[in-house]
Design an enzyme around this catalytic site. Sequence first.
Site, PDB file in Angstrom:
ATOM      1  N   CYS A  26      -0.624 -51.955 -38.211  1.00 46.67           N
ATOM      2  CA  CYS A  26       0.689 -51.504 -38.635  1.00 46.67           C
ATOM      3  C   CYS A  26       0.953 -50.074 -38.171  1.00 46.67           C
ATOM      4  O   CYS A  26       0.103 -49.436 -37.554  1.00 46.67           O
ATOM      5  CB  CYS A  26       0.789 -51.569 -40.164  1.00 46.67           C
ATOM      6  SG  CYS A  26       0.335 -53.175 -40.856  1.00 46.67           S
TER       7      CYS A  26
ATOM      8  N   GLY B 139     -13.820 -55.140 -25.163  1.00 41.14           N
ATOM      9  CA  GLY B 139     -15.158 -54.596 -24.941  1.00 41.14           C
ATOM     10  C   GLY B 139     -15.217 -53.085 -24.887  1.00 41.14           C
ATOM     11  O   GLY B 139     -16.236 -52.514 -24.494  1.00 41.14           O
TER      12      GLY B 139
END
Length: 616
Positions: free
Chosen positions: A2, A380
Site C-alpha cells: 500500500c 531474487g
Amino acid sequence: MCGITGWVAYDRDLTLERPVLDTMTATQLCRGPDAGGIHLERHAALGHRRLAVIDVEGGVQPMTAEHDGRTLAALTYSGEVYNHRELRAELEAAGHRFRTRSDTEVVLHAYLEWGEHLAERLNGMFAFAIWDARSEELVLVRDRMGVKPLHYHPTPDGVVFGSEPKALFAHPSVRAVVDLDGLRELLALTRTPGLTPYRGISEVRPGHVVRVRRSGVTVRRYWALEARRHTQDLATTVATVRALLDDIVHRQLDSDVPLCSLLSGGLDSSAVTALAAKALRAAGAGPVRSFAVDFAGQSEHFLADAVRSTPDGPYAALLARYVGADHRVIELDSAALTDRTHRMAALRARDLPGGFGDMDTSLLLLFKEVRRQSTVALSGESADELFGGYSWFHDPQAVNADDFPWAASLTRLGGTGAGPREQLIDRELLGKLDLAGYRHARYREALAEVPHLPDADPFERRMREISYLNLTRFVCILLDRKDRMSMANGLEVRVPFCDHRLVQYVFNTPWSMKHFDGREKSLLRAAVRNVLPDEIADRMKSPYPSVQDPHYPEMLRSELAELTSDRAAPVLELLDRRALADALAPDTDPQSVRLAADLALDLNAWLTEYQVSLEL
C-alpha cells in the site's frame, strides 16, 4: 502492499484539514489502486491507499482499535508480515479478539500488546504509522532491510510523513529544496541510511522506530547486523541456508490474489522460481507463473561485454521448462524505452533523477505488463549482496580500495564504452561537490558501524566489511528502485533473500564458505543446486539487462541536442557547455555519453516537474 501518508500537528485541529490529507493520499494512488481511506483526529490525520493482497474484504485501512467507544490506536500500514498467523495465535492466547484475517489487524493488536517493541517480533517487509490516541504520539516503523520506504519531515509542531516524497510535497509546508549535500547524495553512487537528497526530508532508517511526541522526535534502532561466531561445518551451513530458503519462500507464497515470479534466468531468480514451483506443487496449487523481460533482437544480436557474458532469454526459458512454469516474455524495443512519457513515468515513480536509465524504464514497463496478470511477484533481489555475487567481491583492487567497492564498477552497467554519468556536469560545480570526498566520508562512517569478531584474520575481517557495505549502503539503492517501479504499477514485489533470519545467518558465515569452490555465490549454488539444471546452477553472474540497440544512445543524444537549444531548460545551469559541445560533435560515439545524456535529461525533467529549488 500500500501507500501511506499522514500529518501530526499538536498546535492545530486536523479535523479541519481533510482537503490536505485527501491531496496527500491521492499521490499514493498508484501504490494502492484498490481502496483508500482517511482517519482524522484533532492532532493526527492518517491517509491510506490499499493494494489488497491478504483478506481482500476485511483489511480496510486506516484501521482502528477501540474500547468502550473510544479509539485506542489507529494504523496506516504498508507491507506483509509473513509470521502473522503465529503472532495472531499468540495474541489470541493473551486475550485479543480479531475481526479480520488480515496481517494489518495483527500488527495493530501487536502494538496494543507490546508497544513499539512489536517491531522485533515481525518477520516481513513493512513500513507503517500508528497513532496512539491514549498518549497522543505517533510511531513510525520500518522493516529491517528497508524493503518498504517511509519518509518524514519534522515540522515546528509535529511531522508530515509518507511512503514517498511526493506525498510530503502535497503538503503546503513542504517544498522540494536541494542543496550541495543533497546533490552529493544524489550523485555520489552511495546511499546514506536516513538521508534523502531533499533538505528537511528524512527516511526512517531500516530497522528503526521513530517516535513523535509533543516534546519532539526520537529515534531507536531495533535491529542491526551483529557479529556472531559461526561454528557449523560447510555441509551443515549449506543445509541451513537451504532450510531457511524453503521456509522463506513457502511463507512468501501467502496471497489471496494472483502471484508470480520474476525470472531472469540467473541463479537468484531461478532459485526463487524453482523453490516456489516446488512448494506450489506440494500444496497442489498448480504451476508457478513467471515473467521475464527481453529487448527486441537482443538474443539474436547479443554482444558480450565486461559484465554481461550471456543473454538472459535462453536461460529463463530453460528454467521455466525445467520446473514447468507458466512462462511469459515481455519484449520491449528502443522506441518504448526512449518514449518521453515512459521515461517521465519512471522519474515520477522514483521522485528523483539519475537512476539507471533504460534499466529503470524497462523495469517499469515490465511491471506494467506483469500487473495485468498478477498482483504479487517474487524476486531474487539482494542475493548478490548477501552471498557475494558482484564482481567487486572478487576483484582485489576493489576489495582493497579505500572506497565503496562498487564505486568504479557501476559506470560499466551502461555497457561497454559508456563514460561516467557526471561527465556533462559543470566543472566548477563538480569541484564544489567533491563527490569523491563526500563518498569517502560516508564510507568511513559506514566502516565505523561494522561489527567484528575480535580474533578474525585480516582477510575475513575485510570481507565482513565488504558484505556490510553491500547490505547497508548498496542493496537499498536496488530495493528502492524495485519498490518504486513495481508500486508505480500497483504490483507488490517480495524479496525472499531479505528475510532477516537469512541475512543475519549468511552475514556471519565466513567468506571462505561463501567462496568455497572459488566461484561467486558458492554457498547459494550448493544450497539450491538440486532444484536447478546445471546450466543455470553454474551460470556466471549477469546483471539486469541493458538494451544494446545502437539506436538507443543515438536517440538520447538527439534529445540532448534538442534540450541544449532550449534556453529556458533549468538543467543548463548545471551543465558544462564545452562538454555538451563535445558530446554532440558528429565524431563522438553516442555510447560514450549514454549515461551522461540519460542523467542530464532526467535532471531537466526533474527540475521542471518537481519545481526543485537548488540552493547551491
